[in-house]
Scaffold this motif. Structure first.
Motif, PDB file in Angstrom:
ATOM      1  N   TYR A  53       0.837  -1.201   0.000  1.00 20.68           N
ATOM      2  CA  TYR A  53       0.000   0.000   0.000  1.00 20.68           C
ATOM      3  C   TYR A  53       0.873   1.253   0.000  1.00 20.68           C
ATOM      4  CZ  TYR A  53      -3.694   3.322   1.067  1.00 20.68           C
ATOM      5  OH  TYR A  53      -4.576   4.370   1.003  1.00 20.68           O
ATOM      6  N   TYR A  54       1.900   1.256   0.837  1.00 18.46           N
ATOM      7  CA  TYR A  54       2.778   2.421   0.966  1.00 18.46           C
ATOM      8  C   TYR A  54       3.456   2.759  -0.367  1.00 18.46           C
ATOM      9  CZ  TYR A  54       6.422   5.435   3.006  1.00 18.46           C
ATOM     10  OH  TYR A  54       7.252   6.493   3.322  1.00 18.46           O
ATOM     11  N   SER A  55       4.002   1.745  -1.009  1.00 18.57           N
ATOM     12  CA  SER A  55       4.759   1.992  -2.240  1.00 18.57           C
ATOM     13  C   SER A  55       3.884   2.176  -3.474  1.00 18.57           C
ATOM     14  CB  SER A  55       5.773   0.871  -2.483  1.00 18.57           C
ATOM     15  OG  SER A  55       5.115  -0.369  -2.649  1.00 18.57           O
ATOM     16  N   ASN A  56       2.707   1.550  -3.498  1.00 21.25           N
ATOM     17  CA  ASN A  56       1.872   1.618  -4.700  1.00 21.25           C
ATOM     18  C   ASN A  56       0.707   2.598  -4.615  1.00 21.25           C
ATOM     19  OD1 ASN A  56       3.281  -0.362  -6.282  1.00 21.25           O
ATOM     20  ND2 ASN A  56       2.485  -1.880  -4.850  1.00 21.25           N
ATOM     21  N   LYS A  57       0.365   3.033  -3.401  1.00 19.03           N
ATOM     22  CA  LYS A  57      -0.763   3.961  -3.262  1.00 19.03           C
ATOM     23  C   LYS A  57      -0.381   5.236  -2.516  1.00 19.03           C
ATOM     24  CE  LYS A  57      -4.241   0.455  -3.765  1.00 19.03           C
ATOM     25  NZ  LYS A  57      -5.184  -0.435  -3.158  1.00 19.03           N
ATOM     26  N   HIS A  58       0.184   5.085  -1.312  1.00 15.78           N
ATOM     27  CA  HIS A  58       0.460   6.273  -0.501  1.00 15.78           C
ATOM     28  C   HIS A  58       1.520   7.182  -1.143  1.00 15.78           C
ATOM     29  CE1 HIS A  58       0.682   8.833   3.016  1.00 15.78           C
ATOM     30  NE2 HIS A  58       2.007   8.742   2.935  1.00 15.78           N
ATOM     31  N   MET A  59       2.696   6.632  -1.419  1.00 20.60           N
ATOM     32  CA  MET A  59       3.770   7.481  -1.947  1.00 20.60           C
ATOM     33  C   MET A  59       3.438   8.053  -3.334  1.00 20.60           C
ATOM     34  SD  MET A  59       5.976   8.176   0.327  1.00 20.60           S
ATOM     35  CE  MET A  59       7.740   8.292   0.114  1.00 20.60           C
ATOM     36  N   PRO A  60       2.795   7.320  -4.226  1.00 26.87           N
ATOM     37  CA  PRO A  60       2.371   7.953  -5.483  1.00 26.87           C
ATOM     38  C   PRO A  60       1.373   9.091  -5.249  1.00 26.87           C
ATOM     39  CG  PRO A  60       2.441   5.592  -5.774  1.00 26.87           C
ATOM     40  CD  PRO A  60       2.642   5.858  -4.298  1.00 26.87           C
ATOM     41  N   MET A  61       0.472   8.923  -4.263  1.00 31.17           N
ATOM     42  CA  MET A  61      -0.457  10.000  -3.922  1.00 31.17           C
ATOM     43  C   MET A  61       0.315  11.217  -3.408  1.00 31.17           C
ATOM     44  SD  MET A  61      -3.247  10.268  -0.832  1.00 31.17           S
ATOM     45  CE  MET A  61      -1.911  10.401   0.345  1.00 31.17           C
ATOM     46  N   VAL A  62       1.288  10.980  -2.531  1.00 31.43           N
ATOM     47  CA  VAL A  62       2.109  12.067  -1.996  1.00 31.43           C
ATOM     48  C   VAL A  62       2.828  12.783  -3.141  1.00 31.43           C
ATOM     49  CG1 VAL A  62       4.153  12.589  -0.590  1.00 31.43           C
ATOM     50  CG2 VAL A  62       2.382  11.042   0.289  1.00 31.43           C
ATOM     51  N   ALA A  63       3.435  12.021  -4.040  1.00 36.20           N
ATOM     52  CA  ALA A  63       4.148  12.619  -5.171  1.00 36.20           C
ATOM     53  C   ALA A  63       3.208  13.473  -6.014  1.00 36.20           C
ATOM     54  CB  ALA A  63       4.792  11.527  -6.024  1.00 36.20           C
ATOM     55  N   ASN A  64       2.016  12.986  -6.245  1.00 39.30           N
ATOM     56  CA  ASN A  64       1.025  13.732  -7.027  1.00 39.30           C
ATOM     57  C   ASN A  64       0.632  15.031  -6.315  1.00 39.30           C
ATOM     58  OD1 ASN A  64      -0.876  14.009  -9.265  1.00 39.30           O
ATOM     59  ND2 ASN A  64      -2.435  13.611  -7.721  1.00 39.30           N
ATOM     60  N   LEU A  65       0.399  14.953  -5.011  1.00 37.00           N
ATOM     61  CA  LEU A  65      -0.015  16.128  -4.245  1.00 37.00           C
ATOM     62  C   LEU A  65       1.099  17.173  -4.144  1.00 37.00           C
ATOM     63  CD1 LEU A  65      -1.996  14.402  -1.357  1.00 37.00           C
ATOM     64  CD2 LEU A  65      -2.964  15.795  -3.207  1.00 37.00           C
ATOM     65  N   LEU A  66       2.339  16.731  -4.008  1.00 41.10           N
ATOM     66  CA  LEU A  66       3.456  17.661  -3.855  1.00 41.10           C
ATOM     67  C   LEU A  66       3.894  18.254  -5.190  1.00 41.10           C
ATOM     68  CD1 LEU A  66       5.557  15.812  -1.131  1.00 41.10           C
ATOM     69  CD2 LEU A  66       3.774  17.542  -0.840  1.00 41.10           C
ATOM     70  N   GLY A  67       3.553  17.582  -6.262  1.00 39.89           N
ATOM     71  CA  GLY A  67       3.788  18.127  -7.601  1.00 39.89           C
ATOM     72  C   GLY A  67       5.253  18.338  -7.946  1.00 39.89           C
ATOM     73  N   ASP A  68       5.510  19.379  -8.715  1.00 37.26           N
ATOM     74  CA  ASP A  68       6.843  19.642  -9.239  1.00 37.26           C
ATOM     75  C   ASP A  68       7.854  20.053  -8.172  1.00 37.26           C
ATOM     76  OD1 ASP A  68       5.986  19.028 -11.789  1.00 37.26           O
ATOM     77  OD2 ASP A  68       5.592  21.116 -12.330  1.00 37.26           O
ATOM     78  N   SER A  69       7.374  20.429  -6.992  1.00 36.82           N
ATOM     79  CA  SER A  69       8.317  20.796  -5.938  1.00 36.82           C
ATOM     80  C   SER A  69       9.095  19.570  -5.448  1.00 36.82           C
ATOM     81  CB  SER A  69       7.607  21.464  -4.770  1.00 36.82           C
ATOM     82  OG  SER A  69       6.717  20.567  -4.145  1.00 36.82           O
ATOM     83  N   LEU A  70       8.500  18.390  -5.569  1.00 36.52           N
ATOM     84  CA  LEU A  70       9.171  17.145  -5.195  1.00 36.52           C
ATOM     85  C   LEU A  70      10.125  16.756  -6.313  1.00 36.52           C
ATOM     86  CD1 LEU A  70       9.389  14.694  -3.231  1.00 36.52           C
ATOM     87  CD2 LEU A  70       7.610  13.613  -4.622  1.00 36.52           C
ATOM     88  N   LYS A  71      11.391  16.673  -5.999  1.00 37.31           N
ATOM     89  CA  LYS A  71      12.398  16.361  -7.015  1.00 37.31           C
ATOM     90  C   LYS A  71      12.698  14.878  -7.120  1.00 37.31           C
ATOM     91  CE  LYS A  71      12.582  20.551  -8.046  1.00 37.31           C
ATOM     92  NZ  LYS A  71      11.740  20.933  -9.159  1.00 37.31           N
ATOM     93  N   LEU A  72      12.498  14.168  -6.027  1.00 31.73           N
ATOM     94  CA  LEU A  72      12.864  12.758  -5.996  1.00 31.73           C
ATOM     95  C   LEU A  72      12.234  12.121  -4.776  1.00 31.73           C
ATOM     96  CD1 LEU A  72      14.943  10.632  -7.229  1.00 31.73           C
ATOM     97  CD2 LEU A  72      16.545  11.504  -5.549  1.00 31.73           C
ATOM     98  N   LEU A  73      11.890  10.854  -4.880  1.00 33.26           N
ATOM     99  CA  LEU A  73      11.457  10.100  -3.704  1.00 33.26           C
ATOM    100  C   LEU A  73      12.056   8.720  -3.768  1.00 33.26           C
ATOM    101  CD1 LEU A  73       9.096   7.716  -3.976  1.00 33.26           C
ATOM    102  CD2 LEU A  73       7.675   9.648  -4.503  1.00 33.26           C
ATOM    103  N   SER A  74      12.247   8.137  -2.598  1.00 29.41           N
ATOM    104  CA  SER A  74      12.702   6.755  -2.541  1.00 29.41           C
ATOM    105  C   SER A  74      12.176   6.120  -1.262  1.00 29.41           C
ATOM    106  CB  SER A  74      14.228   6.650  -2.627  1.00 29.41           C
ATOM    107  OG  SER A  74      14.836   7.262  -1.528  1.00 29.41           O
ATOM    108  N   ILE A  75      12.185   4.802  -1.243  1.00 31.47           N
ATOM    109  CA  ILE A  75      11.640   4.031  -0.123  1.00 31.47           C
ATOM    110  C   ILE A  75      12.625   2.928   0.227  1.00 31.47           C
ATOM    111  CG2 ILE A  75       9.767   2.503   0.622  1.00 31.47           C
ATOM    112  CD1 ILE A  75       8.003   3.900  -1.521  1.00 31.47           C
TER     113      ILE A  75
END
Length: 136
Positions: A53-75
């Motif tokens: 859930y975290y990798s396939n739903k939560h973090m993609p949602m976070v990335a979408n909400l934070l938009g272009d300000s988010l440069k990179l994410l990792s888990i």
């Protein structure tokens, strides 16, 4: 024998490539001075964490909400403690990277309720958040 080894190497490379998150594929964006938000999920008795859930739903949602300000994410998924008999200290660790602290604050603030409200969908752990400036 060489054919089997070659096929095994190709299979491992293919599997590793398919496991990378698209946002985490460009680690060249991590440079001195960038802001790193680390979200730690400490392990202890009775704690649960749904990595799927975290990798396939939560973090993609976070990335979408934070938009272009988010440069990179990792888990990171915890797999072992320091020694074989020690428990995993963290079940998971998430990383969010931004150019400036204000980029994080301005993108997270308006979305905090939705992001934090999703936490019970994947864990019963109160995450610990550390905001850092990458030094080296």
């Amino acid at each position: 024998m060489k054919t089997k080894i070659t096929l095994l190497v190709l299979a491992v490379v293919t599997i590793l490539a398919s496991c990378q998150h698209s946002a985490s594929a460009d680690s060249s964006k991590i440079k001195k001075g960038i802001i790193k938000v680390t979200i730690l999920y400490p392990n202890s008795e009775g704690k649960t964490f749904d990595m799927d859930y975290y990798s396939n739903k939560h973090m993609p949602m976070v990335a979408n909400l934070l938009g272009d300000s988010l440069k990179l994410l990792s888990i990171d998924k915890g797999i072992a403690g320091r020694a074989p008999e020690e428990p995993i200290p963290y079940l998971a660790i998430g990383y969010l990277y931004f150019d400036k602290l204000s980029d994080y604050q301005n993108s997270f603030g308006p979305n905090a309720e939705k992001i934090v409200g999703d936490i019970p969908n994947y864990t019963n752990i109160q995450p610990v958040v550390q905001i850092s400036e990458v030094f080296q």
